[in-house]
Design a protein around this motif. Structure first.
Motif, short mmCIF file in Angstrom:
data_model
loop_
_atom_site.label_atom_id
_atom_site.label_comp_id
_atom_site.label_asym_id
_atom_site.label_seq_id
_atom_site.Cartn_x
_atom_site.Cartn_y
_atom_site.Cartn_z
N GLY A 156 0.76 -1.23 0.00
CA GLY A 156 0.00 0.00 0.00
C GLY A 156 0.80 1.28 0.00
O GLY A 156 0.22 2.37 0.16
N LEU A 157 2.10 1.20 -0.20
CA LEU A 157 2.94 2.40 -0.23
C LEU A 157 3.07 2.94 -1.64
O LEU A 157 2.98 2.19 -2.62
CB LEU A 157 4.33 2.08 0.33
CG LEU A 157 4.42 1.93 1.84
CD1 LEU A 157 5.74 1.26 2.24
CD2 LEU A 157 4.29 3.27 2.54
N ASP A 158 3.32 4.24 -1.74
CA ASP A 158 3.64 4.86 -3.02
C ASP A 158 5.10 4.52 -3.34
O ASP A 158 6.00 4.94 -2.61
CB ASP A 158 3.47 6.37 -2.92
CG ASP A 158 3.93 7.11 -4.16
OD1 ASP A 158 4.30 6.46 -5.17
OD2 ASP A 158 3.95 8.36 -4.12
N PRO A 159 5.36 3.76 -4.40
CA PRO A 159 6.75 3.35 -4.69
C PRO A 159 7.71 4.52 -4.81
O PRO A 159 8.89 4.40 -4.44
CB PRO A 159 6.63 2.59 -6.01
CG PRO A 159 5.21 2.14 -6.06
CD PRO A 159 4.42 3.21 -5.38
N GLU A 160 7.23 5.65 -5.30
CA GLU A 160 8.12 6.79 -5.49
C GLU A 160 8.58 7.39 -4.17
O GLU A 160 9.57 8.12 -4.13
CB GLU A 160 7.40 7.86 -6.32
CG GLU A 160 7.11 7.44 -7.75
CD GLU A 160 8.38 7.07 -8.50
OE1 GLU A 160 9.38 7.82 -8.41
OE2 GLU A 160 8.39 6.02 -9.16
N ALA A 161 7.87 7.11 -3.09
CA ALA A 161 8.23 7.65 -1.78
C ALA A 161 9.15 6.74 -1.00
O ALA A 161 9.64 7.11 0.07
CB ALA A 161 6.96 7.92 -0.97
#
Length: 286
Positions: A156-161
């Motif tokens: 559920g994380l934003d890969p870019e972050a």
């Protein structure tokens, strides 16, 4: 050497990835225990575990579920990995925790908490593998971290972050360090890992084998973790020497024998993709 089967699904990472080779190493088990120790030092994150499960009764199950998730996302099909990620995300949306000091109720799927769990886990895998002698160069390490933006997306994380190299990961740990503390929940995890409940017949094995493994995982933590837990560790050079000796011993066990243990993710991947998909350190040089 025979090629992998071109019509088979290689999964999220595939046989050419650093992850595919590294996750076949037996030191991953010690790295996983180190990750539990580190994750428990984030008070908000560890409450999400202790308040939603009987940790002392289900800790083994939690460890095996984590190992199953890592195995599926590394060596399973893309569909199986996506399904595993969806299952984790659904469970997280249903769970919350309460801060005993403020009464605040919060979800365990907060991005900051998911990020901590991810970075503590992936960082522990990388640290223990390298320190125990697995041949990962700095470039390999950066590739490994970049690859694990895939697993971060699944939970559920934003890969870019998500930190994508060693410098970004180090900067992340520096930022989070002031939030860490060894509260009651962290000490509960520590107590369990040092002295897990086992059937009476296994008590000698716990003393002979498990405590050595748990102590080595603890000793490999960063110095600030030892300070927070309030238990010293041997000098870093001694810990490194013990990690390398343990890695040498475990790697001497034939891989085919090690991989027979359930749930046999690696053997299933080799059956799907062909024998050339066998993970091996020497393939990192390609």
């Amino acid at each position: 050497m025979a090629a992998t089967r071109s019509n088979a699904d290689p999964g999220l990472f595939g046989p050419d990835s650093v992850t595919w080779q590294a996750h076949g190493d037996p030191m991953m088990w010690i790295a996983g225990i180190r990750a539990l120790y580190l994750q428990a030092l984030h008070p908000r994150a560890v409450r999400g575990v202790t308040q939603n499960s009987d940790f002392r009764r289900d800790a083994w199950g939690r460890l095996m579920r984590t190992a199953g998730f890592v195995g599926t996302t590394t060596y399973g099909t893309t569909e199986a990995a996506e399904r595993a990620g969806a299952r984790v995300r659904k469970i997280h949306t249903l769970l919350g925790a309460t801060d005993p000091g403020t009464g605040e109720r919060y979800g365990v799927d907060e991005p900051a908490l998911l990020m901590w769990v991810h970075c503590a886990e992936i960082g522990s895998y990388l640290h223990v593998l390298r320190r125990s002698g697995y041949p990962l160069t700095d470039a390999h390490a950066d590739r490994y971290l970049a690859e694990h933006r895939h697993s971060a997306r699944l939970v559920g994380l934003d890969p870019e972050a998500v930190p994508a190299d060693r410098s970004e990961l180090a900067a992340y740990f520096d930022r989070v360090r002031p939030e860490l503390a060894a509260g009651a929940e962290a000490h509960e995890v520590d107590d369990f890992l040092r002295n897990p409940p086992v059937p009476s017949l296994l008590v000698p094995a716990r003393a002979l084998l498990w405590r050595r493994v748990a102590h080595l995982a603890y000793d490999s933590l960063p110095p600030y973790a030892h300070e927070l837990y309030g238990r010293p560790a041997p000098p870093p050079a001694t810990v490194t020497r013990r990690l390398r000796a343990t890695g040498t011993l475990l790697r001497a066990i034939p891989a085919r024998l090690r991989w027979q243990l359930p749930p046999r993710h690696i053997l299933s991947a080799m059956a799907r993709l062909g024998p050339a998909a066998r993970p091996a350190p020497y393939k990192l040089g390609r």
